[in-house]
Design an enzyme around this catalytic site. Structure first.
Site, PDB file in Angstrom:
ATOM      1  N   HIS A 183     -10.015  -6.272  -1.676  1.00 15.81           N
ATOM      2  CA  HIS A 183      -9.223  -5.294  -2.428  1.00 15.81           C
ATOM      3  C   HIS A 183      -9.324  -5.626  -3.912  1.00 15.81           C
ATOM      4  O   HIS A 183      -9.393  -6.802  -4.283  1.00 15.81           O
ATOM      5  CB  HIS A 183      -7.745  -5.361  -2.015  1.00 15.81           C
ATOM      6  CG  HIS A 183      -6.833  -4.698  -3.009  1.00 15.81           C
ATOM      7  ND1 HIS A 183      -6.619  -3.347  -3.009  1.00 15.81           N
ATOM      8  CD2 HIS A 183      -6.129  -5.204  -4.065  1.00 15.81           C
ATOM      9  CE1 HIS A 183      -5.808  -3.054  -4.029  1.00 15.81           C
ATOM     10  NE2 HIS A 183      -5.496  -4.151  -4.677  1.00 15.81           N
TER      11      HIS A 183
ATOM     12  N   ARG B 263     -14.021  -3.798  -9.711  1.00  6.56           N
ATOM     13  CA  ARG B 263     -14.315  -2.629  -8.871  1.00  6.56           C
ATOM     14  C   ARG B 263     -15.834  -2.452  -8.719  1.00  6.56           C
ATOM     15  O   ARG B 263     -16.324  -2.117  -7.649  1.00  6.56           O
ATOM     16  CB  ARG B 263     -13.692  -1.363  -9.483  1.00  6.56           C
ATOM     17  CG  ARG B 263     -12.174  -1.412  -9.636  1.00  6.56           C
ATOM     18  CD  ARG B 263     -11.417  -1.189  -8.373  1.00  6.56           C
ATOM     19  NE  ARG B 263     -11.677   0.097  -7.778  1.00  6.56           N
ATOM     20  CZ  ARG B 263     -11.074   0.539  -6.678  1.00  6.56           C
ATOM     21  NH1 ARG B 263     -10.174  -0.213  -6.054  1.00  6.56           N
ATOM     22  NH2 ARG B 263     -11.348   1.716  -6.184  1.00  6.56           N
TER      23      ARG B 263
ATOM     24  N   PHE C 275      -4.711   7.232   7.518  1.00  2.00           N
ATOM     25  CA  PHE C 275      -5.144   5.885   7.903  1.00  2.00           C
ATOM     26  C   PHE C 275      -4.116   4.807   7.574  1.00  2.00           C
ATOM     27  O   PHE C 275      -4.391   3.620   7.728  1.00  2.00           O
ATOM     28  CB  PHE C 275      -6.488   5.548   7.244  1.00  2.00           C
ATOM     29  CG  PHE C 275      -6.500   5.663   5.736  1.00  2.00           C
ATOM     30  CD1 PHE C 275      -5.992   4.658   4.934  1.00  2.00           C
ATOM     31  CD2 PHE C 275      -7.027   6.801   5.130  1.00  2.00           C
ATOM     32  CE1 PHE C 275      -5.999   4.760   3.546  1.00  2.00           C
ATOM     33  CE2 PHE C 275      -7.046   6.909   3.732  1.00  2.00           C
ATOM     34  CZ  PHE C 275      -6.521   5.890   2.947  1.00  2.00           C
TER      35      PHE C 275
ATOM     36  N   ARG D 118     -18.914  -5.638  -0.988  1.00  3.26           N
ATOM     37  CA  ARG D 118     -18.756  -4.851   0.241  1.00  3.26           C
ATOM     38  C   ARG D 118     -20.093  -4.602   0.936  1.00  3.26           C
ATOM     39  O   ARG D 118     -20.163  -4.597   2.169  1.00  3.26           O
ATOM     40  CB  ARG D 118     -18.009  -3.552  -0.072  1.00  3.26           C
ATOM     41  CG  ARG D 118     -16.496  -3.795  -0.224  1.00  3.26           C
ATOM     42  CD  ARG D 118     -15.782  -2.612  -0.784  1.00  3.26           C
ATOM     43  NE  ARG D 118     -14.321  -2.747  -0.666  1.00  3.26           N
ATOM     44  CZ  ARG D 118     -13.460  -1.996  -1.339  1.00  3.26           C
ATOM     45  NH1 ARG D 118     -13.885  -1.063  -2.165  1.00  3.26           N
ATOM     46  NH2 ARG D 118     -12.155  -2.173  -1.183  1.00  3.26           N
TER      47      ARG D 118
ATOM     48  N   TYR E 110       0.818  -1.220   0.000  1.00  5.16           N
ATOM     49  CA  TYR E 110       0.000   0.000   0.000  1.00  5.16           C
ATOM     50  C   TYR E 110       0.856   1.277   0.000  1.00  5.16           C
ATOM     51  O   TYR E 110       0.410   2.306   0.488  1.00  5.16           O
ATOM     52  CB  TYR E 110      -0.935  -0.002   1.218  1.00  5.16           C
ATOM     53  CG  TYR E 110      -2.229  -0.769   1.028  1.00  5.16           C
ATOM     54  CD1 TYR E 110      -3.169  -0.394   0.057  1.00  5.16           C
ATOM     55  CD2 TYR E 110      -2.544  -1.853   1.841  1.00  5.16           C
ATOM     56  CE1 TYR E 110      -4.364  -1.070  -0.093  1.00  5.16           C
ATOM     57  CE2 TYR E 110      -3.752  -2.549   1.682  1.00  5.16           C
ATOM     58  CZ  TYR E 110      -4.658  -2.145   0.710  1.00  5.16           C
ATOM     59  OH  TYR E 110      -5.857  -2.810   0.556  1.00  5.16           O
TER      60      TYR E 110
ATOM     61  N   GLU F   6       0.830  -5.129  -8.426  1.00  4.89           N
ATOM     62  CA  GLU F   6       0.255  -5.935  -7.336  1.00  4.89           C
ATOM     63  C   GLU F   6       0.346  -7.435  -7.621  1.00  4.89           C
ATOM     64  O   GLU F   6       0.628  -8.228  -6.711  1.00  4.89           O
ATOM     65  CB  GLU F   6      -1.187  -5.495  -7.092  1.00  4.89           C
ATOM     66  CG  GLU F   6      -1.229  -4.082  -6.520  1.00  4.89           C
ATOM     67  CD  GLU F   6      -2.623  -3.492  -6.412  1.00  4.89           C
ATOM     68  OE1 GLU F   6      -2.744  -2.367  -5.888  1.00  4.89           O
ATOM     69  OE2 GLU F   6      -3.597  -4.138  -6.836  1.00  4.89           O
TER      70      GLU F   6
ATOM     71  N   THR G 171     -15.722   1.899  -1.489  1.00  2.68           N
ATOM     72  CA  THR G 171     -14.762   1.664  -0.400  1.00  2.68           C
ATOM     73  C   THR G 171     -15.473   1.611   0.953  1.00  2.68           C
ATOM     74  O   THR G 171     -15.169   0.758   1.793  1.00  2.68           O
ATOM     75  CB  THR G 171     -13.704   2.786  -0.384  1.00  2.68           C
ATOM     76  OG1 THR G 171     -13.149   2.914  -1.701  1.00  2.68           O
ATOM     77  CG2 THR G 171     -12.595   2.479   0.605  1.00  2.68           C
TER      78      THR G 171
ATOM     79  N   ASN H 237     -13.053  -3.708   4.981  1.00  2.00           N
ATOM     80  CA  ASN H 237     -14.015  -3.735   3.879  1.00  2.00           C
ATOM     81  C   ASN H 237     -13.882  -4.943   2.945  1.00  2.00           C
ATOM     82  O   ASN H 237     -14.200  -4.872   1.767  1.00  2.00           O
ATOM     83  CB  ASN H 237     -14.005  -2.404   3.118  1.00  2.00           C
ATOM     84  CG  ASN H 237     -12.654  -2.087   2.509  1.00  2.00           C
ATOM     85  OD1 ASN H 237     -11.738  -2.897   2.593  1.00  2.00           O
ATOM     86  ND2 ASN H 237     -12.531  -0.934   1.886  1.00  2.00           N
TER      87      ASN H 237
HETATM   88  P1  ATP Z   1      -8.555  -1.168  -1.983  1.00  2.00           P
HETATM   89  O1  ATP Z   1      -7.337  -0.429  -2.487  1.00  2.00           O
HETATM   90  O2  ATP Z   1      -8.300  -1.918  -0.695  1.00  2.00           O
HETATM   91  O3  ATP Z   1      -9.168  -2.026  -3.052  1.00  2.00           O
HETATM   92  P2  ATP Z   1     -10.148   1.148  -2.480  1.00  2.00           P
HETATM   93  O4  ATP Z   1      -9.383   1.220  -3.765  1.00  2.00           O
HETATM   94  O5  ATP Z   1     -11.639   1.093  -2.571  1.00  2.00           O
HETATM   95  O6  ATP Z   1      -9.692  -0.105  -1.632  1.00  2.00           O
HETATM   96  P3  ATP Z   1      -8.360   3.126  -1.434  1.00  2.00           P
HETATM   97  O7  ATP Z   1      -8.662   4.583  -1.559  1.00  2.00           O
HETATM   98  O8  ATP Z   1      -7.357   2.535  -2.371  1.00  2.00           O
HETATM   99  O9  ATP Z   1      -9.754   2.336  -1.550  1.00  2.00           O
HETATM  100  O10 ATP Z   1      -7.939   2.854   0.053  1.00  2.00           O
HETATM  101  C1  ATP Z   1      -7.269   1.643   0.395  1.00  2.00           C
HETATM  102  C2  ATP Z   1      -7.871   1.075   1.655  1.00  2.00           C
HETATM  103  O11 ATP Z   1      -7.591   1.974   2.719  1.00  2.00           O
HETATM  104  C3  ATP Z   1      -9.397   0.952   1.643  1.00  2.00           C
HETATM  105  O12 ATP Z   1      -9.856  -0.264   1.098  1.00  2.00           O
HETATM  106  C4  ATP Z   1      -9.730   1.048   3.097  1.00  2.00           C
HETATM  107  O13 ATP Z   1      -9.644  -0.220   3.731  1.00  2.00           O
HETATM  108  C5  ATP Z   1      -8.664   1.960   3.646  1.00  2.00           C
HETATM  109  N1  ATP Z   1      -9.199   3.306   3.783  1.00  2.00           N
HETATM  110  C6  ATP Z   1      -9.475   4.180   2.793  1.00  2.00           C
HETATM  111  N2  ATP Z   1      -9.971   5.329   3.281  1.00  2.00           N
HETATM  112  C7  ATP Z   1     -10.012   5.169   4.627  1.00  2.00           C
HETATM  113  C8  ATP Z   1     -10.432   5.969   5.707  1.00  2.00           C
HETATM  114  N3  ATP Z   1     -10.901   7.200   5.502  1.00  2.00           N
HETATM  115  N4  ATP Z   1     -10.327   5.468   6.946  1.00  2.00           N
HETATM  116  C9  ATP Z   1      -9.844   4.229   7.166  1.00  2.00           C
HETATM  117  N5  ATP Z   1      -9.432   3.398   6.196  1.00  2.00           N
HETATM  118  C10 ATP Z   1      -9.520   3.858   4.939  1.00  2.00           C
HETATM  119 MG    MG Z   2      -7.269   1.119  -3.854  1.00  2.00          MG
END
Ligand code: ATP
Ligand code: MG
Length: 138
Positions: A116, A86, A58, A103, A50, A127, A92, A113
């Site tokens: 991924h 997606r 976060f 989700r 990440y 990845e 998210t 959630n």
């Molecule tokens: P992922 O990358 O896990 O598929 P995503 O692409 O929907 O999820 P991202 O913006 O990439 O969302 O954020 C990565 C992960 O970080 C999210 O899946 C979530 O678990 C966590 N995350 C994102 N925003 C927040 C927040 N505001 N507070 C806590 N955790 C968060």
């Molecule tokens: Mg993401």
């Protein structure tokens, strides 16, 4: 044209026993599971995965969570796989996710959630290579 994407069933979903139900949704949506394994990752490995979120408030919470228990990383294939996964995952924040999405059905909160999915071709390539060797991807 067929495309590959990368996904993880996250520790919350594995702990709750949702792995098989989530895989069923993925197969029902037409994805081929090219490769999958069960493993745990360290905090440092979660930070590497990440890294694009390193500056986010976060980041600590996210990487603690992703290293908190077993996960199922996997490579999925279908036409338009990246965008379609997606859509199948939903927003998210599960409170904002559409009915029928993974989700909406299986996630408890924005932090925990369930799943991924890669968000672009370049991130999918990074990845997949982070978790799988070429010999696992035939
Ligand atoms: P992922 O990358 O896990 O598929 P995503 O692409 O929907 O999820 P991202 O913006 O990439 O969302 O954020 C990565 C992960 O970080 C999210 O899946 C979530 O678990 C966590 N995350 C994102 N925003 C927040 C927040 N505001 N507070 C806590 N955790 C968060
Ligand atoms: Mg993401």
């Amino acid at each position: 044209m067929s495309q590959r994407t990368f996904s993880i069933i996250k520790p919350d979903a594995v702990r709750k026993g949702y792995t098989a139900a989530i895989l069923a949704e993925i197969e029902k949506a037409g994805f081929k599971i090219v490769s999958i394994k069960r493993m745990s990752i360290s905090k440092a490995q979660a930070e590497g995965f990440y890294h694009v979120h390193a500056a986010r408030p976060f980041f600590g919470e996210l990487t603690d969570f992703m290293s908190s228990g077993p996960i199922f990383p996997m490579v999925l294939e279908k036409e338009n796989a990246i965008a379609d996964l997606r859509t199948l995952m939903g927003a998210t924040d599960p409170a904002k996710a559409d009915e029928g999405t993974i989700r909406k059905q299986f996630a408890a909160s924005i932090g925990e959630n369930a799943i991924h999915g890669s968000d672009a071709e370049e991130t999918a390539a990074f990845e997949i290579g982070y978790f799988f060797a070429g010999i696992e991807l035939k």
